[in-house]
Design a protein around this motif. Structure first.
Motif, PDB file in Angstrom:
ATOM      1  N   GLY A 208     -13.276   3.035  21.504  1.00  0.00           N
ATOM      2  CA  GLY A 208     -14.677   2.734  21.240  1.00  0.00           C
ATOM      3  C   GLY A 208     -14.921   2.407  19.777  1.00  0.00           C
ATOM      4  N   ASP A 209     -16.128   2.629  19.339  1.00  0.00           N
ATOM      5  CA  ASP A 209     -16.563   2.262  17.984  1.00  0.00           C
ATOM      6  C   ASP A 209     -16.027   3.271  16.954  1.00  0.00           C
ATOM      7  OD1 ASP A 209     -17.919   1.493  15.693  1.00  0.00           O
ATOM      8  OD2 ASP A 209     -19.809   1.139  16.746  1.00  0.00           O
ATOM      9  N   ILE A 210     -15.437   2.750  15.877  1.00  0.00           N
ATOM     10  CA  ILE A 210     -14.908   3.627  14.825  1.00  0.00           C
ATOM     11  C   ILE A 210     -16.026   4.429  14.147  1.00  0.00           C
ATOM     12  CG2 ILE A 210     -15.079   1.917  12.957  1.00  0.00           C
ATOM     13  CD1 ILE A 210     -12.381   2.978  11.925  1.00  0.00           C
ATOM     14  N   LYS A 211     -17.236   3.929  14.184  1.00  0.00           N
ATOM     15  CA  LYS A 211     -18.354   4.638  13.552  1.00  0.00           C
ATOM     16  C   LYS A 211     -18.662   5.946  14.283  1.00  0.00           C
ATOM     17  CE  LYS A 211     -20.969   0.882  13.562  1.00  0.00           C
ATOM     18  NZ  LYS A 211     -19.920  -0.146  13.806  1.00  0.00           N
ATOM     19  N   GLN A 212     -18.315   6.025  15.563  1.00  0.00           N
ATOM     20  CA  GLN A 212     -18.470   7.277  16.297  1.00  0.00           C
ATOM     21  C   GLN A 212     -17.567   8.365  15.708  1.00  0.00           C
ATOM     22  OE1 GLN A 212     -20.537   8.183  18.576  1.00  0.00           O
ATOM     23  NE2 GLN A 212     -21.310   6.350  19.619  1.00  0.00           N
ATOM     24  N   VAL A 213     -16.306   8.001  15.431  1.00  0.00           N
ATOM     25  CA  VAL A 213     -15.364   8.957  14.850  1.00  0.00           C
ATOM     26  C   VAL A 213     -15.788   9.312  13.432  1.00  0.00           C
ATOM     27  CG1 VAL A 213     -12.948   9.383  14.241  1.00  0.00           C
ATOM     28  CG2 VAL A 213     -13.494   8.045  16.286  1.00  0.00           C
ATOM     29  N   GLN A 214     -16.247   8.324  12.680  1.00  0.00           N
ATOM     30  CA  GLN A 214     -16.711   8.597  11.309  1.00  0.00           C
ATOM     31  C   GLN A 214     -17.883   9.576  11.314  1.00  0.00           C
ATOM     32  OE1 GLN A 214     -17.397   4.483  10.248  1.00  0.00           O
ATOM     33  NE2 GLN A 214     -15.519   4.372   9.016  1.00  0.00           N
ATOM     34  N   ARG A 215     -18.786   9.402  12.245  1.00  0.00           N
ATOM     35  CA  ARG A 215     -19.942  10.294  12.306  1.00  0.00           C
ATOM     36  C   ARG A 215     -19.529  11.704  12.751  1.00  0.00           C
ATOM     37  NH1 ARG A 215     -25.126   8.926  16.042  1.00  0.00           N
ATOM     38  NH2 ARG A 215     -23.550   9.172  17.665  1.00  0.00           N
ATOM     39  N   LEU A 216     -18.603  11.792  13.713  1.00  0.00           N
ATOM     40  CA  LEU A 216     -18.136  13.098  14.180  1.00  0.00           C
ATOM     41  C   LEU A 216     -17.412  13.866  13.068  1.00  0.00           C
ATOM     42  CD1 LEU A 216     -16.803  12.023  17.692  1.00  0.00           C
ATOM     43  CD2 LEU A 216     -18.628  13.690  17.292  1.00  0.00           C
ATOM     44  N   ASN A 217     -16.652  13.112  12.250  1.00  0.00           N
ATOM     45  CA  ASN A 217     -15.906  13.738  11.150  1.00  0.00           C
ATOM     46  C   ASN A 217     -16.723  13.857   9.868  1.00  0.00           C
ATOM     47  OD1 ASN A 217     -13.587  14.103  12.673  1.00  0.00           O
ATOM     48  ND2 ASN A 217     -12.690  12.144  12.074  1.00  0.00           N
ATOM     49  N   LYS A 218     -17.966  13.373   9.918  1.00  0.00           N
ATOM     50  CA  LYS A 218     -18.842  13.373   8.742  1.00  0.00           C
ATOM     51  C   LYS A 218     -18.249  12.573   7.590  1.00  0.00           C
ATOM     52  CE  LYS A 218     -20.944  17.788  10.006  1.00  0.00           C
ATOM     53  NZ  LYS A 218     -21.237  19.197   9.627  1.00  0.00           N
ATOM     54  N   TRP A 219     -17.654  11.427   7.959  1.00  0.00           N
ATOM     55  CA  TRP A 219     -17.142  10.481   6.963  1.00  0.00           C
ATOM     56  C   TRP A 219     -18.201   9.401   6.739  1.00  0.00           C
ATOM     57  CZ3 TRP A 219     -11.848   9.282   9.760  1.00  0.00           C
ATOM     58  CH2 TRP A 219     -11.019  10.408   9.675  1.00  0.00           C
ATOM     59  N   ASP A 220     -18.147   8.788   5.556  1.00  0.00           N
ATOM     60  CA  ASP A 220     -19.003   7.620   5.364  1.00  0.00           C
ATOM     61  C   ASP A 220     -18.253   6.372   5.832  1.00  0.00           C
ATOM     62  OD1 ASP A 220     -17.352   6.554   3.267  1.00  0.00           O
ATOM     63  OD2 ASP A 220     -18.372   7.827   1.801  1.00  0.00           O
ATOM     64  N   GLU A 221     -18.900   5.233   5.726  1.00  0.00           N
ATOM     65  CA  GLU A 221     -18.335   3.991   6.268  1.00  0.00           C
ATOM     66  C   GLU A 221     -17.095   3.505   5.522  1.00  0.00           C
ATOM     67  OE1 GLU A 221     -21.289   1.033   3.710  1.00  0.00           O
ATOM     68  OE2 GLU A 221     -21.506   1.208   5.879  1.00  0.00           O
ATOM     69  N   ASN A 222     -16.805   4.085   4.368  1.00  0.00           N
ATOM     70  CA  ASN A 222     -15.638   3.672   3.591  1.00  0.00           C
ATOM     71  C   ASN A 222     -14.390   4.512   3.880  1.00  0.00           C
ATOM     72  OD1 ASN A 222     -17.047   1.643   2.117  1.00  0.00           O
ATOM     73  ND2 ASN A 222     -17.971   3.253   0.851  1.00  0.00           N
ATOM     74  N   VAL A 223     -14.489   5.422   4.838  1.00  0.00           N
ATOM     75  CA  VAL A 223     -13.353   6.290   5.179  1.00  0.00           C
ATOM     76  C   VAL A 223     -12.903   5.993   6.611  1.00  0.00           C
ATOM     77  CG1 VAL A 223     -12.557   8.677   5.429  1.00  0.00           C
ATOM     78  CG2 VAL A 223     -14.181   8.079   3.622  1.00  0.00           C
ATOM     79  N   VAL A 224     -11.596   5.839   6.791  1.00  0.00           N
ATOM     80  CA  VAL A 224     -11.020   5.596   8.113  1.00  0.00           C
ATOM     81  C   VAL A 224      -9.825   6.536   8.310  1.00  0.00           C
ATOM     82  CG1 VAL A 224     -11.769   3.191   8.179  1.00  0.00           C
ATOM     83  CG2 VAL A 224      -9.523   3.761   7.237  1.00  0.00           C
TER      84      VAL A 224
END
Length: 409
Positions: A208-224
């Protein structure tokens, strides 16, 4: 014109050879050659096809090469890495790398009314290579990932869909455990179902969308979580991975798909052994049959050998004639074997008649890989090896004297 070549062709295709006692033996030899080359073609094509097919699946789904933080944990969950890297979005330092895409993975549990399943949500961005993934979709379509908004759309494997009784346009809830121990749930909508026939992927992955994982991990959009790299040569992944490691930061490391799934890669290596064994056995069968044919031809034409020696022909020239003779006999067998072999392979390639148990072979259909160069080399090798091996039995000619030949006649 070369005399030995002309004479061998004359006795091989001349009318005097049509009703000899040796005709049956010659036909048996030709049938053996045809069967040998047919089996060799099928083995070579399907063996290489299976090896390439499995490697391609491993690489397409997980990237040819993955780049992760050097201290990355051994679980499927991703560690964090900044998206701003010198090799993203284009890896100019290693020209073999054709595409780079960021990913992030988060473990969770899908819960339905009557069942549950542990999964890993693989988040991808808008630059994900969807065309590469499309070949594994069995139903529906890949989610549309956009930069400005978070998508709840996902694709799941056929296996997970069957176990949880889900389908395209269904929705499900997934629970994710946070570091605090408190679970967070997310509801996802299914837009597509995929199948790779590889248990390591089909059992656990939802994409799915990488932004879902970023939000779950409390990362900003510059972290993958890492990067998947694709190359122009799947057969040289380890070499290219070494080049990538030389170019990336010391806090990162690159790993090829073949080393990431070493157990599967070791199993793939068995194909090379099987191909070699079958080709060797088939070549031995062909050579033994051609030796038998040559000996019979020599004994049958003892009188002709004596006459040629009387006319001044050397042993080597006469031996060359009979080796050419044997090769001319091989040619119809090679032609028939190639026609039958390629015909069967083309039927399998386009109609996919022969099925395989995917749980054992990682493929649901017997693969076919046709390389004109390899087919040509196989045929030329059969002729060359047979010609060289036939030198030994042709030595019998040097033992025949004109006097003996005339007495036998």
């Amino acid at each position: 014109m070369n005399f030995t070549w002309w004479f061998a062709k004359k006795i091989a295709f001349g009318k005097s050879n049509k009703n000899n006692l040796s005709t049956t033996i010659i036909r048996i030899g030709q049938i053996a050659v045809a069967i040998g080359i047919l089996v060799a073609l099928v083995t070579l094509s399907t063996g290489i096809g299976a090896r390439k097919g499995i490697k391609q699946k491993l690489a397409d789904f997980n990237g040819h090469i993955t780049v992760k933080p050097y201290n990355s944990n051994q679980s499927f969950n991703s560690d964090s890495i900044l998206i701003h890297q010198s090799f993203y979005p284009k890896f100019d330092a290693v020209p073999e790398v054709t595409h780079v895409q960021p990913i992030a993975v988060k473990g969770g549990i899908i819960r339905t009314a009557d069942n549950f399943s542990g999964i890993f949500l693989k988040g991808v961005g808008e630059d994900y290579d969807v065309k590469r993934f499309d070949s594994y979709l069995v139903k529906g379509k890949f989610p549309k990932i956009e930069q400005q908004k978070i998508s709840n759309d996902v694709v799941i494997s056929q296996k997970i869909a069957n176990e949880l009784h889900l389908d395209v346009d269904s929705s499900f809830v997934t629970y994710f455990i946070q570091e605090t121990g408190k679970p967070i749930y997310r509801r996802f909508h299914i837009t597509g179902i995929f199948s790779t026939d590889i248990k390591d992927f089909d059992d656990i992955y939802v994409i799915g969308d990488i932004k879902q994982v970023q939000r779950l991990n409390k990362w900003d959009e510059n972290v993958v979580g890492g990067f998947e790299l694709f190359t122009n040569d799947i057969e040289k992944l380890d070499e290219i991975a070494a080049k990538v490691n030389d170019q990336i930061d010391f806090q990162l490391y690159a790993q090829s798909a073949t080393s990431s799934f070493s157990q599967i890669n070791d199993w793939i290596a068995i194909f090379d052994t099987n191909i070699f064994v079958v080709l060797f056995i088939m070549m031995v069968v062909v050579v033994i049959n051609m030796i038998m044919v040559l000996l019979i031809l020599i004994l049958e034409r003892t009188h002709s050998i004596g006459l040629l020696k009387t006319l001044g022909a050397t042993n080597w020239r006469i031996r060359t004639i009979f080796i050419y003779y044997a090769v001319f006999i091989m040619i119809p067998g090679l032609l028939v074997g190639n026609i039958l072999g390629l015909g069967l392979l083309l039927i399998q390639k386009y109609y996919k008649i022969v099925k395989l148990p995917a749980e054992n072979y990682y493929l649901s259909v017997a693969p076919v890989y046709l390389d004109p160069t390899q087919i040509l080399i196989l045929n030329l090798s059969a002729i060359l090896i047979s010609s060289i091996v036939l030198l030994a039995p042709s030595y019998l000619i040097s033992k025949i004297t004109p006097n003996q030949a005339m007495k036998i006649n």
